[in-house]
Scaffold this motif. Structure first.
Motif, PDB file in Angstrom:
ATOM      1  N   ILE A  23       7.172  52.592 -43.234  1.00 25.06           N
ATOM      2  CA  ILE A  23       6.441  51.333 -43.125  1.00 25.06           C
ATOM      3  C   ILE A  23       7.419  50.163 -43.023  1.00 25.06           C
ATOM      4  O   ILE A  23       7.212  49.228 -42.241  1.00 25.06           O
ATOM      5  N   GLN A  40       0.012  40.628 -30.684  1.00 23.69           N
ATOM      6  CA  GLN A  40      -0.226  41.929 -31.318  1.00 23.69           C
ATOM      7  C   GLN A  40      -0.366  43.042 -30.286  1.00 23.69           C
ATOM      8  O   GLN A  40       0.210  44.122 -30.444  1.00 23.69           O
ATOM      9  N   CYS A  56      -2.320  52.804 -34.365  1.00 21.40           N
ATOM     10  CA  CYS A  56      -3.067  52.523 -35.602  1.00 21.40           C
ATOM     11  C   CYS A  56      -2.126  52.112 -36.739  1.00 21.40           C
ATOM     12  O   CYS A  56      -2.484  51.274 -37.579  1.00 21.40           O
ATOM     13  N   ILE A  57      -0.935  52.643 -36.766  1.00 16.24           N
ATOM     14  CA  ILE A  57       0.031  52.273 -37.799  1.00 16.24           C
ATOM     15  C   ILE A  57       0.553  50.863 -37.552  1.00 16.24           C
ATOM     16  O   ILE A  57       0.627  50.047 -38.472  1.00 16.24           O
ATOM     17  N   THR A  58       0.894  50.558 -36.304  1.00 13.12           N
ATOM     18  CA  THR A  58       1.376  49.221 -35.976  1.00 13.12           C
ATOM     19  C   THR A  58       0.328  48.170 -36.299  1.00 13.12           C
ATOM     20  O   THR A  58       0.633  47.136 -36.904  1.00 13.12           O
ATOM     21  N   ILE A  59      -0.924  48.433 -35.931  1.00 11.84           N
ATOM     22  CA  ILE A  59      -2.003  47.479 -36.193  1.00 11.84           C
ATOM     23  C   ILE A  59      -2.200  47.285 -37.690  1.00 11.84           C
ATOM     24  O   ILE A  59      -2.366  46.156 -38.164  1.00 11.84           O
ATOM     25  N   THR A  60      -2.150  48.365 -38.450  1.00 12.46           N
ATOM     26  CA  THR A  60      -2.323  48.272 -39.906  1.00 12.46           C
ATOM     27  C   THR A  60      -1.216  47.449 -40.543  1.00 12.46           C
ATOM     28  O   THR A  60      -1.476  46.558 -41.361  1.00 12.46           O
ATOM     29  N   VAL A  61       0.024  47.710 -40.164  1.00  9.23           N
ATOM     30  CA  VAL A  61       1.150  46.955 -40.719  1.00  9.23           C
ATOM     31  C   VAL A  61       1.069  45.491 -40.277  1.00  9.23           C
ATOM     32  O   VAL A  61       1.297  44.582 -41.077  1.00  9.23           O
ATOM     33  N   TRP A  62       0.708  45.254 -39.025  1.00 13.49           N
ATOM     34  CA  TRP A  62       0.554  43.886 -38.515  1.00 13.49           C
ATOM     35  C   TRP A  62      -0.481  43.129 -39.350  1.00 13.49           C
ATOM     36  O   TRP A  62      -0.253  41.995 -39.762  1.00 13.49           O
ATOM     37  N   ARG A  63      -1.622  43.754 -39.596  1.00 13.94           N
ATOM     38  CA  ARG A  63      -2.688  43.097 -40.377  1.00 13.94           C
ATOM     39  C   ARG A  63      -2.238  42.785 -41.799  1.00 13.94           C
ATOM     40  O   ARG A  63      -2.583  41.734 -42.350  1.00 13.94           O
ATOM     41  N   GLU A  64      -1.500  43.683 -42.401  1.00 12.38           N
ATOM     42  CA  GLU A  64      -0.990  43.425 -43.753  1.00 12.38           C
ATOM     43  C   GLU A  64       0.010  42.269 -43.751  1.00 12.38           C
ATOM     44  O   GLU A  64       0.020  41.454 -44.661  1.00 12.38           O
TER      45      GLU A  64
END
Length: 106
Positions: A23, A40, A56-64
């Motif tokens: 991460i 994004q 999906c991992i990139t989007i999740t980390v971006w949102r966090e």
């Protein structure tokens, strides 16, 4: 070199064996995309294509990152939209995501 519990060897951190390091690596790559004035969608595409990071991992980390840094992202989106006509030639160049060992320490 990262060693897993199954004696697997990885040059980069494994999401399943070293999730924290993985991460942090994705976070660092997103930050590099931000330096290249990517949005994004462009970041997700670049990391999927050049670093084999699942969208999906990139989007999740971006949102966090957005949650933790609301003011920065608000200013970033505003600045990126005003620079858009001038940044076209820079965004089209192929990003370089060379992986280095010091990205994964901690």
């Amino acid at each position: 070199m990262f060693f897993c519990h199954n004696n697997c060897r990885h040059v980069v951190p494994c999401l399943h064996c070293h999730p924290h390091s993985y991460i942090r690596m994705v976070q660092h790559l997103i930050e590099r995309c931000l330096l290249l004035h990517m949005n994004q969608q462009q970041c997700v595409k670049a990391l999927a294509q050049y670093a084999s990071i699942r969208p999906c991992i990139t989007i999740t980390v971006w949102r966090e990152l957005e949650k933790e840094n609301r003011d920065f992202f608000r200013a970033y989106v505003h600045a990126a939209s005003s620079y858009r006509p001038f940044m076209g030639r820079y965004i089209q160049r192929k990003p370089s995501f060379r992986r280095r060992k010091h990205y994964w320490k901690h």
